[in-house]
Design a protein around this motif. Structure first.
Motif, PDB file in Angstrom:
ATOM      1  N   UNK A   8       0.742  -1.241  -0.260  1.00  0.00           N
ATOM      2  CA  UNK A   8      -0.039   0.310  -0.561  1.00  0.00           C
ATOM      3  C   UNK A   8       0.657   1.411   0.264  1.00  0.00           C
ATOM      4  N   UNK A   9       2.197   1.200   0.972  1.00  0.00           N
ATOM      5  CA  UNK A   9       2.828   2.945   0.555  1.00  0.00           C
ATOM      6  C   UNK A   9       3.374   2.961  -0.787  1.00  0.00           C
ATOM      7  N   UNK A  10       3.531   1.433  -1.001  1.00  0.00           N
ATOM      8  CA  UNK A  10       4.573   2.068  -2.719  1.00  0.00           C
ATOM      9  C   UNK A  10       3.338   2.803  -3.639  1.00  0.00           C
ATOM     10  N   UNK A  11       1.685   2.456  -3.625  1.00  0.00           N
ATOM     11  CA  UNK A  11       1.028   2.325  -4.901  1.00  0.00           C
ATOM     12  C   UNK A  11       1.512   4.037  -5.166  1.00  0.00           C
ATOM     13  N   UNK A  12       1.519   4.673  -5.071  1.00  0.00           N
ATOM     14  CA  UNK A  12       1.954   6.083  -5.234  1.00  0.00           C
ATOM     15  C   UNK A  12       3.295   6.679  -5.966  1.00  0.00           C
ATOM     16  N   UNK A  13       4.639   5.723  -5.995  1.00  0.00           N
ATOM     17  CA  UNK A  13       5.403   6.071  -6.781  1.00  0.00           C
ATOM     18  C   UNK A  13       5.667   4.889  -7.282  1.00  0.00           C
ATOM     19  N   UNK A  14       5.051   3.842  -7.246  1.00  0.00           N
ATOM     20  CA  UNK A  14       5.148   2.712  -8.454  1.00  0.00           C
ATOM     21  C   UNK A  14       4.293   2.804  -9.593  1.00  0.00           C
ATOM     22  N   UNK A  15       3.132   3.929  -9.231  1.00  0.00           N
ATOM     23  CA  UNK A  15       2.457   4.329 -11.014  1.00  0.00           C
ATOM     24  C   UNK A  15       2.289   5.498 -11.292  1.00  0.00           C
ATOM     25  N   UNK A  51      -1.755  20.304  -9.007  1.00  0.00           N
ATOM     26  CA  UNK A  51      -1.934  19.141  -8.872  1.00  0.00           C
ATOM     27  C   UNK A  51      -3.003  19.157  -7.529  1.00  0.00           C
ATOM     28  N   UNK A  52      -2.937  17.358  -7.083  1.00  0.00           N
ATOM     29  CA  UNK A  52      -3.797  17.547  -5.834  1.00  0.00           C
ATOM     30  C   UNK A  52      -3.622  16.126  -5.411  1.00  0.00           C
ATOM     31  N   UNK A  53      -4.566  15.383  -4.773  1.00  0.00           N
ATOM     32  CA  UNK A  53      -4.305  13.926  -4.650  1.00  0.00           C
ATOM     33  C   UNK A  53      -4.579  13.632  -5.338  1.00  0.00           C
ATOM     34  N   UNK A  54      -3.651  11.856  -5.362  1.00  0.00           N
ATOM     35  CA  UNK A  54      -4.319  11.072  -6.370  1.00  0.00           C
ATOM     36  C   UNK A  54      -5.008   9.993  -6.160  1.00  0.00           C
ATOM     37  N   UNK A  73       1.856  18.372  -9.379  1.00  0.00           N
ATOM     38  CA  UNK A  73       1.746  17.582  -7.544  1.00  0.00           C
ATOM     39  C   UNK A  73       1.459  16.767  -7.565  1.00  0.00           C
ATOM     40  N   UNK A  74       1.867  15.311  -7.791  1.00  0.00           N
ATOM     41  CA  UNK A  74       0.120  14.690  -6.543  1.00  0.00           C
ATOM     42  C   UNK A  74       0.717  14.256  -5.285  1.00  0.00           C
ATOM     43  N   UNK A  75      -0.283  14.684  -4.945  1.00  0.00           N
ATOM     44  CA  UNK A  75      -0.168  13.448  -3.147  1.00  0.00           C
ATOM     45  C   UNK A  75      -0.563  12.475  -3.306  1.00  0.00           C
ATOM     46  N   UNK A  76      -0.373  11.906  -2.113  1.00  0.00           N
ATOM     47  CA  UNK A  76      -1.540  10.471  -1.748  1.00  0.00           C
ATOM     48  C   UNK A  76      -2.708  10.629  -2.560  1.00  0.00           C
TER      49      UNK A  76
END
Length: 329
Positions: A8-15, A51-54, A73-76
């Motif tokens: 779960x913690x890696x979803x944003x970076x990997x996406x 930008x905003x939340x992903x 700028x993508x947030x979590x």
């Protein structure tokens, strides 16, 4: 919860890494802090940043490129990006004519973009999008929420910036487009935030949420499921009550999916809305149908209407080349 994730913690970076790799000819990714920019930096123009939340993909990274954004700028997931992301992105894409932030009206986004603007060593301005007619206030906002109309603002202002227009002109056009745009959403199911592991809200199989927000915020009312024409009639009525267009007005009609609604159904909604607008003496001369600002895995859709004039139409029609939106004149 069944989702295609590793941790779960890696979803944003990997996406983000996958997105940047898939569109390497258009965007570049910075991971510390997270922000995306054009692959080839523009020169001598106002830099347009959003930008905003992903969880709303393709917003905003999908709109980086010629004719739209310079950076995003993508947030979590459903979480505002931080001021350091915005500051780093602005410094990376500043091209000598200042920076225009396009910010959806959510409390965290507004606060963090304001903090970043105060730290910038060059001129900046902000366009605040607030097209959602469903509610006047929510737990996320003071005033109306910024939703799918943000895409129209980013496209139109991005086009103007490409002409070399100054910061004041870009802000003025963004504010004008926002004032002439209104949206209404409806949800058939909730979305599931990966970190939460369960639906954001509970809704029955025979219910819908009229006026839902893009994070799953409550709408105007919970009501029984009805046929599509009846649902669209209520959505369009709310939008027209807000815009109060004169008969004969020329409009752009955007039918936006929240990610889990098939295109077949989105085009059905478009057909219903377009006929309603025609019956009311309005001319739909520009249109867009698809998933442009989503809500993770929510089933539902929004309708957005923008009142066109010569200036807005010109910049909507102008060439754009991004991962999610592209056309030639």
């Amino acid at each position: 919860m069944k989702k295609f994730i590793n941790q779960v913690d890696d979803v944003l970076a990997e996406s983000l890494t996958g997105f940047a790799s898939a569109h390497a000819n258009i965007v570049s990714l910075n991971l510390e802090p997270h922000f995306l920019t054009r692959r080839h930096k523009a020169e001598n123009k106002v830099a347009i940043i959003s930008g905003g939340g992903s969880g709303h993909e393709p917003l905003h990274g999908g709109y980086i490129g010629y004719g739209m954004l310079d950076a995003a700028c993508p947030g979590h997931v459903f979480t505002s990006p931080s001021p350091d992301q915005m500051l780093a992105a602005a410094e990376a894409v500043h091209a000598g004519k200042g920076v225009l932030f396009i910010v959806k009206n959510y409390a965290g986004d507004v606060m963090n973009f304001e903090m970043a603007a105060e730290m910038l060593p060059f001129e900046s301005a902000t366009v605040l999008t607030s097209d959602d007619v469903a509610v006047e206030n929510s737990t996320y906002t003071t005033g109306r929420r910024g939703v799918a109309g943000t895409v129209i603002v980013e496209k139109v202002v991005g086009s103007l910036a490409e002409t070399g227009a100054d910061l004041a002109a870009c802000k003025a056009l963004g504010d004008k487009v926002n004032s002439r745009t209104a949206s209404m959403g409806v949800a058939l199911t909730s979305c599931t935030v990966p970190a939460a592991g369960r639906p954001t809200f509970d809704i029955g199989d025979t219910e819908l949420e009229m006026g839902v927000g893009i994070h799953g915020e409550p709408g105007r009312r919970r009501e029984p499921m009805r046929n599509a024409d009846a649902i669209v009639a209520d959505m369009v009525a709310a939008i027209l009550e807000d815009l109060k267009p004169a008969a004969g007005s020329e409009v752009l009609l955007l039918v936006n999916g929240f990610a889990a609604t098939p295109l077949m159904e989105l085009y059905l909604l478009y057909n219903s809305a377009a006929k309603l607008l025609q019956d009311k003496g309005l001319n739909v001369t520009r249109s867009l149908v698809g998933n442009y600002i989503t809500a993770l895995d929510m089933a539902g859709a929004s309708i957005t209407i923008c009142l066109l004039d010569d200036e807005i139409r010109q910049h909507w029609d102008s060439p754009v080349h991004t991962a999610a939106l592209r056309w030639q004149r």
